[in-house]
Design an enzyme around this catalytic site. Sequence first.
Site, short mmCIF file in Angstrom:
data_model
loop_
_atom_site.label_atom_id
_atom_site.label_comp_id
_atom_site.label_asym_id
_atom_site.label_seq_id
_atom_site.Cartn_x
_atom_site.Cartn_y
_atom_site.Cartn_z
N GLY A 11 0.68 -1.03 -0.33
CA GLY A 11 -0.45 0.32 -0.08
C GLY A 11 0.66 0.87 0.14
O GLY A 11 2.35 1.43 0.94
N ARG A 25 18.93 10.87 -4.73
CA ARG A 25 20.41 12.43 -4.77
C ARG A 25 21.33 11.61 -3.83
O ARG A 25 22.09 12.26 -3.69
CB ARG A 25 18.91 13.12 -3.97
CG ARG A 25 18.45 13.52 -5.04
CD ARG A 25 18.48 15.24 -5.08
NE ARG A 25 17.39 15.91 -6.53
CZ ARG A 25 16.56 16.96 -6.99
NH1 ARG A 25 15.98 17.46 -4.76
NH2 ARG A 25 15.82 16.87 -7.74
N ARG A 72 1.38 -5.36 -5.17
CA ARG A 72 1.16 -6.45 -3.75
C ARG A 72 1.49 -7.28 -5.34
O ARG A 72 0.60 -7.98 -5.80
CB ARG A 72 0.43 -6.80 -3.91
CG ARG A 72 -0.35 -5.66 -2.70
CD ARG A 72 -1.55 -5.69 -2.13
NE ARG A 72 -1.99 -4.37 -1.21
CZ ARG A 72 -1.56 -3.87 -0.39
NH1 ARG A 72 -0.78 -4.16 0.40
NH2 ARG A 72 -1.78 -2.33 0.19
N ASP A 103 5.25 -4.40 5.91
CA ASP A 103 5.93 -5.27 6.55
C ASP A 103 6.12 -7.09 5.29
O ASP A 103 6.88 -7.30 5.08
CB ASP A 103 3.87 -5.99 7.59
CG ASP A 103 4.49 -6.99 8.38
OD1 ASP A 103 5.15 -6.92 9.17
OD2 ASP A 103 4.23 -8.29 8.15
N SER A 105 6.29 -6.08 2.67
CA SER A 105 7.69 -5.78 1.19
C SER A 105 8.90 -6.03 1.97
O SER A 105 9.92 -6.36 1.20
CB SER A 105 7.73 -4.10 1.51
OG SER A 105 6.56 -3.69 1.07
N THR A 125 4.12 2.91 5.03
CA THR A 125 2.99 2.62 5.50
C THR A 125 1.82 3.80 6.34
O THR A 125 2.76 4.20 7.32
CB THR A 125 2.26 1.39 6.01
OG1 THR A 125 1.85 0.96 6.28
CG2 THR A 125 3.56 1.50 7.21
N ASP A 129 2.45 0.51 12.47
CA ASP A 129 2.43 -0.98 12.68
C ASP A 129 4.23 -1.84 12.73
O ASP A 129 3.95 -2.40 12.90
CB ASP A 129 1.17 -1.77 12.22
CG ASP A 129 1.67 -1.91 10.24
OD1 ASP A 129 2.87 -1.67 9.81
OD2 ASP A 129 0.85 -2.72 10.12
N ARG A 171 -5.53 -2.53 9.45
CA ARG A 171 -6.00 -3.67 9.98
C ARG A 171 -5.40 -4.52 10.55
O ARG A 171 -6.36 -4.83 11.76
CB ARG A 171 -5.10 -4.24 8.67
CG ARG A 171 -6.16 -4.68 7.76
CD ARG A 171 -5.66 -5.37 6.39
NE ARG A 171 -4.75 -4.50 6.37
CZ ARG A 171 -3.90 -4.57 4.99
NH1 ARG A 171 -4.01 -5.43 3.97
NH2 ARG A 171 -2.97 -4.19 4.49
N GLY A 185 -9.68 14.59 20.41
CA GLY A 185 -11.39 14.56 21.54
C GLY A 185 -12.47 13.29 21.04
O GLY A 185 -13.28 13.75 21.52
N LYS A 213 -23.54 17.04 27.38
CA LYS A 213 -23.08 17.14 25.22
C LYS A 213 -23.77 16.93 24.82
O LYS A 213 -25.15 16.43 25.04
CB LYS A 213 -21.93 14.59 25.14
CG LYS A 213 -20.62 15.56 26.38
CD LYS A 213 -19.69 14.53 25.38
CE LYS A 213 -18.63 14.81 25.90
NZ LYS A 213 -16.93 14.07 25.51
N ARG A 252 -4.79 7.95 2.41
CA ARG A 252 -3.26 7.58 1.81
C ARG A 252 -2.97 8.46 0.94
O ARG A 252 -2.00 8.27 0.09
CB ARG A 252 -3.67 6.11 1.49
CG ARG A 252 -3.23 5.16 2.51
CD ARG A 252 -2.90 3.33 1.68
NE ARG A 252 -3.06 2.89 0.43
CZ ARG A 252 -2.92 2.10 0.13
NH1 ARG A 252 -3.97 1.17 0.97
NH2 ARG A 252 -3.59 2.05 -1.03
#
Length: 319
Positions: A11, A25, A72, A103, A105, A125, A129, A171, A185, A213, A252
Site C-alpha cells: 500500500g 539524491r 502487491r 511488513d 515488502s 505505511t 505498524d 487492519r 477529542g 454533551k 492514503r
Amino acid sequence: VKSIAVLTSGGDSQGMNAAVRAVVRSALYYGLEVYGVQRGYQGLINDDLRQMDLRSVGDIIQRGGTILQTARCKEFMTPEGQERGAQVLRNRGIDGLVVIGGDGSYQGANKLSKLGIKTMGLPGTIDNDIPFTDFTIGFDTAVSIVVDAINKLRDTMTSHERSSVVEVMGRHCGDIALYAGLASGAETILVPEIPFNLDEVSKRMQDNFKHGKRHSIILVAEGAGKGEDVARHITDCCGIEPRVTVLGHIQRGGAPTHNDRVLASQLGDFAVRQLMEGESAKSCGIIRGELVGTDIDKVVNTKKPFNMEMYNLALRLSQ
Ligand code: F6P
C-alpha cells in the site's frame, strides 16, 4: 556497493516520494549509480528499471503517491520469483536495494538478502505498524487527514446534536485511531489491540448526552470492526442513531506533512549510508530522534507494542 536500486511496494503512503528522492539524491551525492524499479517487486521480476539522475526526482517531495508506482506481487512470494528478481539485479550489476513499504515488502527484502543482494527496508505505511521505529512514513499525514475530517464532522454533529462513528484504516494496528482520537477529542476509540464492550460504549454515550454533551465522536479502526456494525449496535442498545463516515483511501493520499517529508529524507539517506557500510537486511527507523538499523528478521517477527499510556490518556481526557 557501487550501484543500488530503489522500489516502493505494498500500500502506498504519503512521503514515499520524499523517500525515493532522498535515496536517489544521497546515492548520487556519494558517487553511486541508482536505478528506480517501477511497480515494486513485479517490476523487479519484469526487469522494469530505469537509471535515475538528480532531475528524475525533482518536484516530487510534496506529492502523495509514488512516482515509482507500487504493487502487491504474488509471484515474488515464491522462491522462483525471488530468484528471478535477484538475477535481474545481478545481471545489471546492482548490488544493493532499498525497499520502501510495510511488513510484506520487508519479507521480500529479507529473502533477497539471503540471495546475496544487500537490502535496506524503509517503513512506508500509514498504519504505523512497524516496530523499532517511533513512526512510519505516511502515518503523520494520515492522522492529520483524519483529524481534519473529524473537525468538519464536529461542526455538523454539534448543530444537530448527533453522534458520529468514524471508521479509519488500520487492519492490525490502532495507531491512526489512537493518535487521531486523542488529537480530535473523540469520546471513544476502538482499536484491535484492546477488547471493548459496545453495550458499555452505548451506555456511556447516553449518560454523556444526559449530562450536557451536545455531540460525540466514536473512532473505530477497521481492524476493530466496521463502522456500520458499531452504529447499529449503539442504535439497538440505546436508540441513539449515529451517522457513519468511512474515510477509506482518502487517508492514503494528498501532500505529505513536513514531519513525513523530514522522516523520509532522514531514513532515505540513512539507508544509503548503511548499504555503503556493508550492512544488509536492516529496517531503518528513528527512535527518540536517533537513526537505527534493526535486523528485518527481528522486525517482521515482532509485534509493535501498543501505546497503553496514550490510550489511557485519551480515555481520561474524553469525559
Ligand atoms: O497500507 C495499509 C492499509 O492502509 C490498511 O490499513 C488497509 O486495510 C489497507 O492498506 C487497504 O489497502 P488496499 O485497499 O490497497 O488493499
